[in-house]
Design an enzyme around this catalytic site. Structure first.
Site, PDB file in Angstrom:
ATOM      1  N   TRP A   1       0.957  -1.149   0.058  1.00  0.00           N
ATOM      2  CA  TRP A   1      -0.051  -0.040   0.111  1.00  0.00           C
ATOM      3  C   TRP A   1       0.880   1.243  -0.050  1.00  0.00           C
ATOM      4  O   TRP A   1       0.443   2.193  -0.605  1.00  0.00           O
ATOM      5  CB  TRP A   1      -0.877  -0.224   1.263  1.00  0.00           C
ATOM      6  CG  TRP A   1      -2.157  -1.153   1.009  1.00  0.00           C
ATOM      7  CD1 TRP A   1      -2.114  -2.095   1.866  1.00  0.00           C
ATOM      8  CD2 TRP A   1      -3.141  -1.342  -0.037  1.00  0.00           C
ATOM      9  NE1 TRP A   1      -3.094  -2.978   1.503  1.00  0.00           N
ATOM     10  CE2 TRP A   1      -3.774  -2.494   0.288  1.00  0.00           C
ATOM     11  CE3 TRP A   1      -3.209  -0.674  -1.011  1.00  0.00           C
ATOM     12  CZ2 TRP A   1      -4.766  -2.998  -0.285  1.00  0.00           C
ATOM     13  CZ3 TRP A   1      -4.497  -1.080  -1.950  1.00  0.00           C
ATOM     14  CH2 TRP A   1      -4.872  -2.295  -1.586  1.00  0.00           C
TER      15      TRP A   1
ATOM     16  N   ASP B   1      -1.250   6.851   6.663  1.00  0.00           N
ATOM     17  CA  ASP B   1      -2.233   6.004   6.014  1.00  0.00           C
ATOM     18  C   ASP B   1      -2.549   4.926   7.166  1.00  0.00           C
ATOM     19  O   ASP B   1      -1.871   3.965   7.351  1.00  0.00           O
ATOM     20  CB  ASP B   1      -1.832   4.963   4.643  1.00  0.00           C
ATOM     21  CG  ASP B   1      -2.935   4.135   4.457  1.00  0.00           C
ATOM     22  OD1 ASP B   1      -4.112   4.097   4.889  1.00  0.00           O
ATOM     23  OD2 ASP B   1      -2.509   3.539   3.302  1.00  0.00           O
TER      24      ASP B   1
ATOM     25  N   LYS C   1     -11.460  -1.565   7.294  1.00  0.00           N
ATOM     26  CA  LYS C   1     -11.027  -2.639   7.917  1.00  0.00           C
ATOM     27  C   LYS C   1     -11.385  -2.503   9.476  1.00  0.00           C
ATOM     28  O   LYS C   1     -11.709  -3.777  10.065  1.00  0.00           O
ATOM     29  CB  LYS C   1      -9.512  -2.339   7.850  1.00  0.00           C
ATOM     30  CG  LYS C   1      -8.585  -2.906   6.799  1.00  0.00           C
ATOM     31  CD  LYS C   1      -8.893  -2.647   5.357  1.00  0.00           C
ATOM     32  CE  LYS C   1      -8.106  -3.350   4.411  1.00  0.00           C
ATOM     33  NZ  LYS C   1      -7.312  -2.060   3.537  1.00  0.00           N
TER      34      LYS C   1
HETATM   35  C1  LIG Z   1      -6.905  -1.664   2.209  1.00  0.00           C
HETATM   36  C2  LIG Z   1      -5.939  -0.833   2.376  1.00  0.00           C
HETATM   37  C3  LIG Z   1      -5.671   0.251   1.296  1.00  0.00           C
HETATM   38  C4  LIG Z   1      -6.584   0.345  -0.003  1.00  0.00           C
HETATM   39  O1  LIG Z   1      -7.903   0.862   0.792  1.00  0.00           O
HETATM   40  P1  LIG Z   1      -9.113   0.998  -0.527  1.00  0.00           P
HETATM   41  O2  LIG Z   1     -10.149   1.357   0.498  1.00  0.00           O
HETATM   42  O3  LIG Z   1      -9.558  -0.224  -1.245  1.00  0.00           O
HETATM   43  O4  LIG Z   1      -8.803   2.099  -1.345  1.00  0.00           O
HETATM   44  C5  LIG Z   1      -4.772   1.312   1.641  1.00  0.00           C
HETATM   45  N1  LIG Z   1      -3.837   1.208   2.686  1.00  0.00           N
HETATM   46  C6  LIG Z   1      -4.129   0.254   3.478  1.00  0.00           C
HETATM   47  C7  LIG Z   1      -3.206   0.283   4.642  1.00  0.00           C
HETATM   48  C8  LIG Z   1      -4.951  -0.746   3.447  1.00  0.00           C
HETATM   49  O5  LIG Z   1      -4.786  -1.680   4.313  1.00  0.00           O
END
Ligand SMILES: *Cc1c(COP(=O)(O)O)cnc(C)c1O
Length: 361
Positions: free
Chosen positions: A103, A173, A197
């Protein structure tokens, strides 16, 4: 009531049962108003109350003061990979990225389309099995910001403390560990997290942004891409994902009822320890894929002696009601995601299953 499985999925992921039941109760007619949250105007009085409460509860949970705006946006964390550099890279047009997984790589890739990206550190050579040490970070004191990924959902590593970045704004993030513990908000300029998540359904992305950063957003940006427009309109520039915000709001209330984020963190540490103890104590039958000191509390990744055994493990686990244990398609192995809503009992039952499986195989 129907039986629920133990859902170890990495995302969309498990939600608290109390939240689902409350939403079910109010699905047909929200608090007796004669319509569901999905059917009402986002500018009406009822939804205005829902979003204001979600904002206030999130502030309570993390201790967020008035120097931050909270936005509930769409487009997932993936859109933030673009919005962060588009809004915040100017005028210096250079930013530092710490690359600790897939990511983080994707975030850096989008930023490169906007300006100069300095990879301040990467642990790719170690298969992303660890988090870089502070001494490894090659930070540029003139960078527009430093971006890092607090929890690496695919590789199963997590930062224990934030990187130290001096006066450069820190951007995180936090998609896969948001609200798993209390944070020192003074360290952050922007935190974003896709909800699916740890805090709600797919479709909502929380962005917590220091108001002083909003002056960087230029009028030339496309309207939806502009943080300042969303902040000036308190998330209501366009129709937000109303039902998702409502569910995330219920999760915030659930967390407050559970005793807040310090209590949640205690539980998360306890749950993860049960699973890691089983992995590290298995005489090498189960092998963690990360260095133990950087192992994630949210996504526990490990391998078995062979890919055949991993397949068998996943198949037999499914029959016992354990879902979502297959590692990300890019890395294989096993991944048990044990977010806030995942019950300790499910971890204990998985450990018992692991013990039996080892004995029989
Ligand atoms: C799942 C995830 C993403 C992507 O998220 P989307 O909502 O599918 O765009 C980005 N960063 C991390 C750390 C993730 O776990």
């Amino acid at each position: 009531m129907e039986k629920r499985i133990f859902n170890f999925s990495a995302g969309p992921a498990i939600l608290p049962e109390e939240v689902l039941l409350e939403a079910q109760k109010d699905l047909f007619s929200y608090k007796g108003c004669g319509m569901s949250v999905m059917e009402m105007s986002h500018r009406g009085k009822i939804f205005d109350g829902i979003i204001k409460e979600a904002d206030a509860d999130l502030r309570k949970l993390l201790g967020i003061d008035d120097s931050f705006s909270i936005l509930f946006l769409q487009g997932g964390a993936t859109l933030q990979f673009s919005m962060v550099p588009l809004n915040l890279m100017p005028p210096a047009n250079k930013a530092d990225y710490i690359v600790t997984g897939a990511w983080a790589e994707k975030a850096a890739k989008e930023a490169k389309k906007v300006g100069t990206v300095n990879i301040a550190a990467t642990t790719k050579a170690d298969n992303f099995a660890r988090i870089p040490k502070q001494s490894e970070l090659k930070l540029d004191p003139d960078a527009s910001y430093v971006h890092y990924t607090s929890n690496n959902t695919i590789f199963g590593t997590e930062w224990r403390t934030e990187p130290e970045v001096g006066n450069v704004p820190l951007i995180c993030d936090a998609s896969s560990d948001f609200l798993h513990k209390k944070l020192d908000m003074n360290k952050y300029s922007l935190i974003y997290a896709g909800a699916q998540k740890n805090i709600g359904p797919a479709g909502v992305t929380v962005v917590i942004i220091k108001k002083s950063l909003l002056e960087r957003s230029q009028d030339t940006l496309h309207t939806y891409m502009n943080y300042k427009i969303h902040a000036d309109n308190e998330t209501m520039y366009n129709t937000p994902t109303t039902f998702g915000i409502y569910i995330a709001g219920l999760v915030f209330k659930w967390l407050l009822n559970m005793g807040g984020l310090d209590e949640m963190y205690k539980r998360n540490v306890e749950k993860a320890k049960i699973l890691y103890d089983a992995i590290y104590g298995s005489d090498g039958y189960y092998k963690g894929t990360t260095v133990p000191e950087d192992a994630s509390l949210m996504n526990v990744t490990y391998r078995l002696p062979s890919e055949e055994l991993e397949k068998k493990f996943i198949d037999e686990a499914k029959k016992k009601g354990f879902e979502g244990l297959k590692g990300h398609r890019s890395v294989g192995g096993i991944r048990a995601s044990i977010y806030n809503a995942f019950p300790k009992k499910g971890v204990e039952e998985l450990v018992q299953f692991m013990h039996d499986f080892k004995k029989n195989n």
